[in-house]
Design an enzyme around this catalytic site. Structure first.
Site, PDB file in Angstrom:
ATOM      1  N   SER A 208      96.216  47.407  72.535  1.00  0.00           N
ATOM      2  CA  SER A 208      96.241  48.450  71.495  1.00  0.00           C
ATOM      3  C   SER A 208      96.891  49.877  72.017  1.00  0.00           C
ATOM      4  O   SER A 208      97.613  49.700  72.786  1.00  0.00           O
ATOM      5  CB  SER A 208      94.754  48.621  70.924  1.00  0.00           C
ATOM      6  OG  SER A 208      94.675  49.453  69.922  1.00  0.00           O
ATOM      7  N   ASN A 209      96.496  50.672  71.412  1.00  0.00           N
ATOM      8  CA  ASN A 209      97.079  52.128  71.875  1.00  0.00           C
ATOM      9  C   ASN A 209      96.055  53.350  71.636  1.00  0.00           C
ATOM     10  O   ASN A 209      94.858  52.913  71.066  1.00  0.00           O
ATOM     11  CB  ASN A 209      98.460  52.397  71.053  1.00  0.00           C
ATOM     12  CG  ASN A 209      98.206  52.499  69.606  1.00  0.00           C
ATOM     13  OD1 ASN A 209      97.513  53.461  69.264  1.00  0.00           O
ATOM     14  ND2 ASN A 209      99.031  51.498  68.811  1.00  0.00           N
ATOM     15  N   HIS A 210      96.533  54.342  71.955  1.00  0.00           N
ATOM     16  CA  HIS A 210      95.572  55.626  71.834  1.00  0.00           C
ATOM     17  C   HIS A 210      95.278  56.409  70.579  1.00  0.00           C
ATOM     18  O   HIS A 210      94.588  57.453  70.348  1.00  0.00           O
ATOM     19  CB  HIS A 210      95.787  56.535  72.758  1.00  0.00           C
ATOM     20  CG  HIS A 210      95.852  56.191  74.372  1.00  0.00           C
ATOM     21  ND1 HIS A 210      94.735  55.877  74.929  1.00  0.00           N
ATOM     22  CD2 HIS A 210      96.914  56.324  75.232  1.00  0.00           C
ATOM     23  CE1 HIS A 210      94.975  55.846  76.180  1.00  0.00           C
ATOM     24  NE2 HIS A 210      96.145  55.913  76.553  1.00  0.00           N
ATOM     25  N   ALA A 275      99.881  53.969  64.064  1.00  0.00           N
ATOM     26  CA  ALA A 275     100.518  53.849  65.457  1.00  0.00           C
ATOM     27  C   ALA A 275     100.668  52.276  65.615  1.00  0.00           C
ATOM     28  O   ALA A 275      99.559  51.517  65.937  1.00  0.00           O
ATOM     29  CB  ALA A 275      99.736  54.385  66.468  1.00  0.00           C
TER      30      ALA A 275
END
Ligand code: C5P
Length: 398
Positions: A208-210, A275
């Site tokens: 995943s991402n921030h 995102a």
């Protein structure tokens, strides 16, 4: 535009409290319902009798009526109001609002209020200019409180400078403008994608991402506040859906793609704020992959570019993209704008302090297809969302 609007007017202990009487009269004349909440000190400057007569409602000061014990519920007041306005707002009350102090009915109402909040500061020039006051105002602004700036002029102290509460007319027009703007997108259907996507590797692990979703949620909230019917296609976040927004929860990029295509079919436009993972594991293990001594090589395959896909299908619908860049920002954003067929793209640079993931603030530029570029100052994500919504209006209300 103020007809039928319910307004909680908080009055604090400043000499400018006399102007609050004129303010109440103007608001009532505009058709608003006004409930006045005063601090104990405010009563020394203007009598509750004056304020009750003008607002045609009893004034609230205490948590309960000392005569009969009747409870004045700050929670229901906060829920009742379409807007809360603190005018005049002293340095003391602004500081308490900024730090969450809850020692009077006005402050507990502020902390419970779900509606937009306005403050009209009133104080001496040095108190206004003091770093403490300015930082408190900055903090309140970053949380979405709207400040009706004081004017310059003669102050009660005899000094001349900035700190005079804005005139009642100016305050009424600030509220009026706000409510006017609010319905500008009525009848439009808009989609916003937000948050990260989560790509499973096995039943336990994922990529995943921030992204926290804050910017996309603020945009969805702002568009809905302006009357649009908003669907928010969201990856996993810790946020509540803004009032009036329909949320469709998704996990993977593939699920987001499917939901976005389905929802976009009935929309007038979309803001692509999510995102989205660019790569996903080529294969997802059905069981937890066991730890071993050797390196683990994970094969990734590209995901669908949802924005580019919608860009090919959009026709004359509005499509807005985001670009988060670390270098050659404008060139990269301009390239994405054309490649994905956006009408405009919102650029943030990770080089700007206070911009990007997780912050409550953002510093954006908007690049339009016709080559126009608009730069904005560092603002709360809510204020940045208002700038983006203004640009959306620029296209949809042409
Ligand atoms: O190419 P890049 O990922 O930087 O493009 C960012 C823009 O494209 C954002 O608007 C983002 O929401 C959108 N996007 C998308 N689907 C992807 C990748 C990006 O909708 N798979």
């Amino acid at each position: 535009m103020l007809k039928g609007k319910k307004i909680v007017l908080g009055v604090t202990g400043s000499i400018a409290a006399y102007k609050a009487a004129i303010l109440v009269r103007s608001l009532v004349r505009e058709g608003a319902e006004v409930q006045v909440v005063m601090t104990a000190l405010a009563r020394q400057f203007i009598t509750p009798l004056t304020m009750a007569t003008l607002s045609r409602r009893p004034i609230l000061v205490e948590f309960f009526d000392p005569e009969n014990g009747q409870w004045n519920s700050h929670v229901s007041l906060g829920e009742w109001a379409d807007a809360m306005l603190v005018a005049p707002a002293t340095a003391n009350t602004l500081a308490k609002m900024a730090t969450g102090v809850a020692d009077n009915l006005l402050l507990t109402t502020y902390l419970s209020a779900r509606c937009p909040v306005f403050v009209a500061p009133a104080m001496d020039l040095d108190m206004y200019a003091h770093t403490a006051t300015q930082q408190n105002l900055g903090l309140l602004r970053s949380r979405g409180v709207q400040v009706v700036e004081p004017g310059e002029g003669e102050l009660a102290s005899g000094l001349t400078g900035k700190g005079r509460m804005a005139e009642p007319d100016e305050i009424v027009s600030a509220l009026d403008r706000f409510f006017c703007k609010r319905r500008s997108l009525a009848g439009r259907r808009l989609m916003v994608t937000a948050g990260p996507t989560v790509e499973p590797i096995d039943p336990v692990r994922y990529i995943s991402n921030h992204s926290t979703g804050k910017m996309g949620y603020a945009i969805a909230g702002e568009l809905a506040a302006r009357g649009a019917e908003v669907v928010l296609v969201s990856g996993p976040t810790a946020l509540d859906a803004p009032a009036g927004v329909r949320r469709v929860d998704v996990g993977t990029a593939a699920a987001m793609c499917e939901a976005a295509q389905r929802e976009f079919a009935s929309c007038d436009g979309a803001v692509m704020c999510a995102a989205v993972a660019d790569y996903t594991p080529a294969e997802v293990s059905g069981v937890k992959v066991k730890k071993g001594g050797e390196a683990w090589r994970l094969e990734l395959k590209p995901t669908e570019d949802i924005a580019a896909l919608l860009g090919r299908q959009k026709g004359d619908r509005l499509l807005v993209g985001f670009a988060l860049e670390t270098n050659d920002e404008q060139a990269h954003a301009g390239d994405k704008l054309r490649r994905k067929n956006f009408d405009f793209i919102v650029l943030n640079s990770l080089r700007d302090a206070g911009a990007g993931f997780g912050h409550d603030t953002n510093k954006i530029s908007i690049l339009h297809r016709d080559g126009r570029v608009a730069g904005y100052a560092l603002k709360s994500k809510r204020e940045a969302a208002a700038d983006i919504a203004d640009a959306v209006e620029g296209y949809l209300l042409k």
